[in-house]
Design a protein around this motif. Sequence first.
Motif, PDB file in Angstrom:
ATOM      1  N   ASP A 121       0.846  -1.195   0.000  1.00 23.80           N
ATOM      2  CA  ASP A 121       0.000   0.000   0.000  1.00 23.80           C
ATOM      3  C   ASP A 121       0.884   1.249   0.000  1.00 23.80           C
ATOM      4  OD1 ASP A 121      -1.709   2.095   0.505  1.00 23.80           O
ATOM      5  OD2 ASP A 121      -2.925   1.007   1.956  1.00 23.80           O
ATOM      6  N   ALA A 122       0.968   1.927  -1.146  1.00 21.74           N
ATOM      7  CA  ALA A 122       1.826   3.104  -1.283  1.00 21.74           C
ATOM      8  C   ALA A 122       1.340   4.255  -0.408  1.00 21.74           C
ATOM      9  CB  ALA A 122       1.880   3.548  -2.744  1.00 21.74           C
ATOM     10  N   ASP A 123       0.022   4.408  -0.276  1.00 21.78           N
ATOM     11  CA  ASP A 123      -0.522   5.501   0.528  1.00 21.78           C
ATOM     12  C   ASP A 123      -0.154   5.330   2.004  1.00 21.78           C
ATOM     13  OD1 ASP A 123      -1.620   6.683  -1.680  1.00 21.78           O
ATOM     14  OD2 ASP A 123      -3.633   5.825  -1.381  1.00 21.78           O
ATOM     15  N   THR A 124      -0.235   4.096   2.496  1.00 22.59           N
ATOM     16  CA  THR A 124       0.112   3.838   3.899  1.00 22.59           C
ATOM     17  C   THR A 124       1.607   4.026   4.123  1.00 22.59           C
ATOM     18  OG1 THR A 124      -1.717   2.265   4.061  1.00 22.59           O
ATOM     19  CG2 THR A 124      -0.049   2.171   5.785  1.00 22.59           C
ATOM     20  N   LEU A 125       2.424   3.655   3.140  1.00 26.89           N
ATOM     21  CA  LEU A 125       3.871   3.889   3.249  1.00 26.89           C
ATOM     22  C   LEU A 125       4.171   5.384   3.309  1.00 26.89           C
ATOM     23  CD1 LEU A 125       5.792   1.329   0.985  1.00 26.89           C
ATOM     24  CD2 LEU A 125       6.024   1.674   3.451  1.00 26.89           C
ATOM     25  N   ALA A 126       3.444   6.159   2.512  1.00 20.15           N
ATOM     26  CA  ALA A 126       3.628   7.614   2.535  1.00 20.15           C
ATOM     27  C   ALA A 126       3.236   8.178   3.904  1.00 20.15           C
ATOM     28  CB  ALA A 126       2.791   8.265   1.443  1.00 20.15           C
ATOM     29  N   GLU A 127       2.173   7.611   4.485  1.00 18.18           N
ATOM     30  CA  GLU A 127       1.753   8.012   5.830  1.00 18.18           C
ATOM     31  C   GLU A 127       2.841   7.686   6.851  1.00 18.18           C
ATOM     32  OE1 GLU A 127      -1.748   6.871   9.076  1.00 18.18           O
ATOM     33  OE2 GLU A 127      -1.980   6.278   6.961  1.00 18.18           O
ATOM     34  N   ALA A 128       3.485   6.517   6.665  1.00 19.60           N
ATOM     35  CA  ALA A 128       4.571   6.117   7.559  1.00 19.60           C
ATOM     36  C   ALA A 128       5.759   7.081   7.435  1.00 19.60           C
ATOM     37  CB  ALA A 128       5.012   4.690   7.248  1.00 19.60           C
ATOM     38  N   GLU A 129       6.065   7.516   6.215  1.00 20.57           N
ATOM     39  CA  GLU A 129       7.148   8.479   5.991  1.00 20.57           C
ATOM     40  C   GLU A 129       6.864   9.781   6.744  1.00 20.57           C
ATOM     41  OE1 GLU A 129       9.973   8.372   4.445  1.00 20.57           O
ATOM     42  OE2 GLU A 129       9.934   6.802   2.896  1.00 20.57           O
ATOM     43  N   THR A 130       5.610  10.226   6.677  1.00 17.79           N
ATOM     44  CA  THR A 130       5.222  11.461   7.360  1.00 17.79           C
ATOM     45  C   THR A 130       5.366  11.325   8.867  1.00 17.79           C
ATOM     46  OG1 THR A 130       3.650  11.983   5.594  1.00 17.79           O
ATOM     47  CG2 THR A 130       3.351  13.112   7.701  1.00 17.79           C
ATOM     48  N   GLU A 131       4.898  10.187   9.401  1.00 18.50           N
ATOM     49  CA  GLU A 131       4.995   9.952  10.841  1.00 18.50           C
ATOM     50  C   GLU A 131       6.454   9.834  11.272  1.00 18.50           C
ATOM     51  OE1 GLU A 131       3.779   9.144  14.876  1.00 18.50           O
ATOM     52  OE2 GLU A 131       3.135  10.353  13.165  1.00 18.50           O
ATOM     53  N   LEU A 132       7.285   9.198  10.451  1.00 17.90           N
ATOM     54  CA  LEU A 132       8.714   9.084  10.750  1.00 17.90           C
ATOM     55  C   LEU A 132       9.339  10.469  10.888  1.00 17.90           C
ATOM     56  CD1 LEU A 132      11.381   7.467  10.986  1.00 17.90           C
ATOM     57  CD2 LEU A 132      11.498   7.484   8.477  1.00 17.90           C
ATOM     58  N   ALA A 133       9.002  11.380   9.967  1.00 11.22           N
ATOM     59  CA  ALA A 133       9.539  12.741  10.011  1.00 11.22           C
ATOM     60  C   ALA A 133       9.081  13.466  11.277  1.00 11.22           C
ATOM     61  CB  ALA A 133       9.120  13.513   8.766  1.00 11.22           C
ATOM     62  N   LYS A 134       7.807  13.277  11.663  1.00  6.14           N
ATOM     63  CA  LYS A 134       7.278  13.926  12.859  1.00  6.14           C
ATOM     64  C   LYS A 134       7.977  13.419  14.119  1.00  6.14           C
ATOM     65  CE  LYS A 134       2.614  14.895  11.087  1.00  6.14           C
ATOM     66  NZ  LYS A 134       1.166  14.571  11.227  1.00  6.14           N
ATOM     67  N   ILE A 135       8.191  12.106  14.192  1.00  6.72           N
ATOM     68  CA  ILE A 135       8.861  11.537  15.365  1.00  6.72           C
ATOM     69  C   ILE A 135      10.300  12.036  15.438  1.00  6.72           C
ATOM     70  CG2 ILE A 135       9.688   9.398  16.428  1.00  6.72           C
ATOM     71  CD1 ILE A 135       7.194   8.012  15.307  1.00  6.72           C
ATOM     72  N   ARG A 136      10.975  12.083  14.296  1.00  4.28           N
ATOM     73  CA  ARG A 136      12.349  12.612  14.267  1.00  4.28           C
ATOM     74  C   ARG A 136      12.395  14.031  14.826  1.00  4.28           C
ATOM     75  NH1 ARG A 136      13.650  11.211   8.307  1.00  4.28           N
ATOM     76  NH2 ARG A 136      14.554   9.129   8.366  1.00  4.28           N
ATOM     77  N   SER A 137      11.437  14.867  14.391  1.00  4.17           N
ATOM     78  CA  SER A 137      11.395  16.256  14.828  1.00  4.17           C
ATOM     79  C   SER A 137      11.175  16.356  16.340  1.00  4.17           C
ATOM     80  CB  SER A 137      10.280  17.003  14.084  1.00  4.17           C
ATOM     81  OG  SER A 137      10.183  18.327  14.517  1.00  4.17           O
ATOM     82  N   THR A 138      10.252  15.560  16.860  1.00  2.00           N
ATOM     83  CA  THR A 138       9.976  15.562  18.295  1.00  2.00           C
ATOM     84  C   THR A 138      11.198  15.100  19.083  1.00  2.00           C
ATOM     85  OG1 THR A 138       7.633  15.103  17.887  1.00  2.00           O
ATOM     86  CG2 THR A 138       8.452  14.677  20.104  1.00  2.00           C
ATOM     87  N   LEU A 139      11.850  14.051  18.602  1.00  2.86           N
ATOM     88  CA  LEU A 139      13.056  13.549  19.269  1.00  2.86           C
ATOM     89  C   LEU A 139      14.170  14.585  19.248  1.00  2.86           C
ATOM     90  CD1 LEU A 139      13.236   9.819  18.065  1.00  2.86           C
ATOM     91  CD2 LEU A 139      13.013  10.604  20.428  1.00  2.86           C
ATOM     92  N   GLU A 140      14.289  15.301  18.131  1.00  2.00           N
ATOM     93  CA  GLU A 140      15.336  16.322  18.048  1.00  2.00           C
ATOM     94  C   GLU A 140      15.097  17.424  19.073  1.00  2.00           C
ATOM     95  OE1 GLU A 140      17.745  18.905  14.728  1.00  2.00           O
ATOM     96  OE2 GLU A 140      15.620  18.542  14.368  1.00  2.00           O
ATOM     97  N   ASP A 141      13.825  17.849  19.225  1.00  2.00           N
ATOM     98  CA  ASP A 141      13.509  18.870  20.219  1.00  2.00           C
ATOM     99  C   ASP A 141      13.876  18.398  21.622  1.00  2.00           C
ATOM    100  OD1 ASP A 141      12.567  20.634  18.359  1.00  2.00           O
ATOM    101  OD2 ASP A 141      10.446  20.184  18.667  1.00  2.00           O
TER     102      ASP A 141
END
Length: 375
Positions: free
Chosen positions: A90-110
């Motif tokens: 499912d390409a759409d779900t993978l894209a959703e996972a990419e978005t969530e990965l970026a959000k988690i990275r940002s939160t961890l960086e803060d």
Amino acid sequence: MATDFPLEIQGLHKILDSITAVSDPDALRERIAQLSEEAAAPDLWDDPEAAQKVTSQLSHAQTDLERMDKLADRIDDLGALVELAQEEDDADTLAEAETELAKIRSTLEDLEIRTLLSGEYDQRDAVVTIRAGAGGVDAADFAEMLMRMYIRWAEGRGFGTAVLDTSYAEEAGLKSATFEVKGPYAFGTLSVEAGTHRLVRISPFDNQGRRQTSFAAVEVIPLIEKTDSVEIPETEIKVDVFRSSGPGGQSVNTTDSAVRMTHIPTGIVVSMQNEKSQIQNRAAALRVLQSRLLLKRQEEENAAKKAMAGDVKASWGDQMRSYVLQPYQMVKDLRTEHESGTPSAVFDGDIDSFVNAGIRWRKQQQLEAEADAGV
């Protein structure tokens, strides 16, 4: 290149583990319990300023703990989402996972950056002063651009701001401005912005369209608190009162409510004109003067330590960042080498990447200085 999710997720867990080890969630829970008890006191709002501080600290501490507690679950949920997407192609779900990965990275960086803020006053609110330097009207305009940049940054983080003093230039912009930034670790975060900033652009004030280089200085000090022991004898303070003025010298007050306070032994001068009364401006000026003396005392103590340790590498240099709008578009920090090709976004408050790089750079400088000194 496709994202290696298992490797990325493993890395996220490692970063979270290191943050948890340094942050001490149990101590944070104890802090929340203490603040909750203070917030429940029946006489809390007898002192509105103190009450607001307690409730603000409690809210931010609860938010930090909630983010930390939920991150492990979010990382695990990300793993499950990736498995589901791959099983169903499912390409759409993978894209959703990419978005969530970026959000988690940002939160961890803060959260990771927060662990690097361990200075004595890093948790304090900040008082920022911006002064136009060389460059005439362009420098005054640049000073106003920087003030807007920092206020937009603060608003984006949910921090409060309060302008304490503004001195307008005759044609455009500001000679100087002082404002508070109210939020957890505001001083520790913004202190890496202190220094000389440089702007290169085609001057909008030059009818020949020539390129102009201008400078502005940024000063960041921690806000004084009632518990700080910075007593200033009245004999060491000279107070002048005058009428507040707006852009171009236009009067905005018909009474002598503005205050200029001079600390005679050090020559430090603080002006306040944005409050409605002379009493309020005098109190605000005294608080900022105490903050500057507190920072001066800390700098003198640090200088004495450096002298005892020998020649320690800990120089920031005069010019710390360049904003180039012509002949190309780039903002570059000369200490960290971090850069951005979108100055418009930076001037609109998108400076987190510069601030975070500066905090990491400062920590590295401190570690190297300690190593050189044999600490």
